[in-house]
Design a protein around this motif. Structure first.
Motif, PDB file in Angstrom:
ATOM      1  N   SER A  70     -27.064   1.813 -18.877  1.00  0.00           N
ATOM      2  CA  SER A  70     -26.990   1.704 -17.420  1.00  0.00           C
ATOM      3  C   SER A  70     -28.252   1.060 -16.861  1.00  0.00           C
ATOM      4  CB  SER A  70     -26.759   3.076 -16.794  1.00  0.00           C
ATOM      5  OG  SER A  70     -25.507   3.595 -17.193  1.00  0.00           O
ATOM      6  N   ALA A  74     -21.341   5.321 -14.454  1.00  0.00           N
ATOM      7  CA  ALA A  74     -20.987   6.683 -14.049  1.00  0.00           C
ATOM      8  C   ALA A  74     -22.223   7.361 -13.466  1.00  0.00           C
ATOM      9  CB  ALA A  74     -20.479   7.475 -15.253  1.00  0.00           C
ATOM     10  N   LYS A  91     -17.467   9.114 -16.510  1.00  0.00           N
ATOM     11  CA  LYS A  91     -18.246   9.207 -17.743  1.00  0.00           C
ATOM     12  C   LYS A  91     -17.337   8.887 -18.915  1.00  0.00           C
ATOM     13  CE  LYS A  91     -17.581  14.142 -18.415  1.00  0.00           C
ATOM     14  NZ  LYS A  91     -18.198  15.428 -18.619  1.00  0.00           N
ATOM     15  N   LYS A  92     -17.925   8.584 -20.048  1.00  0.00           N
ATOM     16  CA  LYS A  92     -17.142   8.247 -21.238  1.00  0.00           C
ATOM     17  C   LYS A  92     -16.169   9.387 -21.525  1.00  0.00           C
ATOM     18  CE  LYS A  92     -16.337   5.519 -24.758  1.00  0.00           C
ATOM     19  NZ  LYS A  92     -15.766   4.212 -24.561  1.00  0.00           N
ATOM     20  N   GLU A 137     -22.973  10.528 -13.815  1.00  0.00           N
ATOM     21  CA  GLU A 137     -23.526  11.480 -14.777  1.00  0.00           C
ATOM     22  C   GLU A 137     -24.652  10.810 -15.569  1.00  0.00           C
ATOM     23  OE1 GLU A 137     -19.401  12.763 -13.846  1.00  0.00           O
ATOM     24  OE2 GLU A 137     -20.261  10.863 -14.424  1.00  0.00           O
ATOM     25  N   LYS A 138     -25.806  11.419 -15.598  1.00  0.00           N
ATOM     26  CA  LYS A 138     -27.004  10.962 -16.314  1.00  0.00           C
ATOM     27  C   LYS A 138     -27.641   9.716 -15.694  1.00  0.00           C
ATOM     28  CE  LYS A 138     -25.227  12.585 -20.758  1.00  0.00           C
ATOM     29  NZ  LYS A 138     -24.842  12.166 -22.109  1.00  0.00           N
ATOM     30  N   ASN A 139     -27.071   9.210 -14.592  1.00  0.00           N
ATOM     31  CA  ASN A 139     -27.557   7.949 -14.023  1.00  0.00           C
ATOM     32  C   ASN A 139     -27.864   8.019 -12.531  1.00  0.00           C
ATOM     33  OD1 ASN A 139     -27.300   6.374 -16.438  1.00  0.00           O
ATOM     34  ND2 ASN A 139     -25.086   6.463 -16.135  1.00  0.00           N
ATOM     35  N   PHE A 186     -20.637   3.473 -18.382  1.00  0.00           N
ATOM     36  CA  PHE A 186     -20.229   4.873 -18.362  1.00  0.00           C
ATOM     37  C   PHE A 186     -21.432   5.770 -18.086  1.00  0.00           C
ATOM     38  CE2 PHE A 186     -17.148   2.547 -20.957  1.00  0.00           C
ATOM     39  CZ  PHE A 186     -15.994   2.807 -20.233  1.00  0.00           C
ATOM     40  N   ASP A 187     -21.668   6.797 -18.901  1.00  0.00           N
ATOM     41  CA  ASP A 187     -22.794   7.698 -18.660  1.00  0.00           C
ATOM     42  C   ASP A 187     -23.930   7.482 -19.663  1.00  0.00           C
ATOM     43  OD1 ASP A 187     -21.090   8.707 -20.656  1.00  0.00           O
ATOM     44  OD2 ASP A 187     -21.575  10.795 -20.214  1.00  0.00           O
ATOM     45  N   TYR A 188     -23.973   6.303 -20.268  1.00  0.00           N
ATOM     46  CA  TYR A 188     -25.058   5.970 -21.187  1.00  0.00           C
ATOM     47  C   TYR A 188     -26.253   5.487 -20.362  1.00  0.00           C
ATOM     48  CZ  TYR A 188     -21.414   6.078 -24.756  1.00  0.00           C
ATOM     49  OH  TYR A 188     -20.387   6.457 -25.572  1.00  0.00           O
ATOM     50  N   HIS A 189     -27.289   6.288 -20.270  1.00  0.00           N
ATOM     51  CA  HIS A 189     -28.416   5.997 -19.387  1.00  0.00           C
ATOM     52  C   HIS A 189     -29.143   4.715 -19.784  1.00  0.00           C
ATOM     53  CE1 HIS A 189     -32.342   6.368 -17.417  1.00  0.00           C
ATOM     54  NE2 HIS A 189     -31.661   6.977 -16.471  1.00  0.00           N
TER      55      HIS A 189
END
Length: 173
Positions: free
Chosen positions: A94, A116, A138-139, A118-120, A88-91
């Motif tokens: 990821s 995702a 994203k989550k 987002e943030k990645n 998801f958007d957990y950097h």
């Protein structure tokens, strides 16, 4: 098709950020967020033969060991494909997912990732040419069901040694 999935401690259902020191481990079942993927795989006479996990801080402190052991287990268990994520958007997850995917690629183990943007975006830019990275919301974002369907389609292509260029163009970064 026999699938192994790689998760962090959060997605494996083993705790939140406070458990980021969770050591590497695995179970021969679908755990946490992989249960949704397993339901989709079953429609194709496929199954998750193992969920490998570790905390993101543990991974950062023990990269070489985690990478070596996760790759060896996939080889030993005869996985047809490995999924890293969905992160998801957990950097931090990821980053772990894509670094592990790169090691699977080097070992000629078919691998697909799901993250995702987002943030990645930095990670996507770094790995998009080398890896199959399925677009993931994203989550809590919308489009999860479609993204998971795409992920399973990618797994089937890899396991059957089919061309993934059109798939990559349509569903990946």
């Amino acid at each position: 098709m026999k699938v192994i999935i790689i998760l962090d401690q959060i997605q494996a259902g083993l705790g939140g950020k406070e458990k980021s020191d969770t050591p590497l481990g695995g179970k021969k079942i679908a755990m946490g967020s992989s249960e949704n993927i397993e339901k989709l795989l079953e429609k194709h006479d496929s199954k998750i033969i193992g969920t490998f996990y570790c905390g993101t801080d543990y991974y950062q402190d023990n990269k070489a060991v985690v990478q070596r052991k996760f790759v060896k287990m996939a080889e030993k268990m005869g996985a047809d494909v490995v999924i890293t994520g969905p992160s998801f958007d957990y950097h931090d997850f990821s980053q772990m997912a894509l670094e592990l995917a790169e090691k699977y690629e080097e070992a000629n183990v078919p691998v697909i990732s799901a993250i995702a943007k987002e943030k990645n975006q930095d990670l996507i830019d770094q790995y998009r040419e080398k890896l199959l990275i399925v677009k993931m919301p994203k989550k809590g974002g919308s489009g999860l069901s479609e993204a998971l369907d795409n992920l399973v389609t990618g797994c089937l292509l890899l396991a059957n040694k089919r061309d993934t260029s059109q798939f990559k163009q349509d569903y990946c970064y």
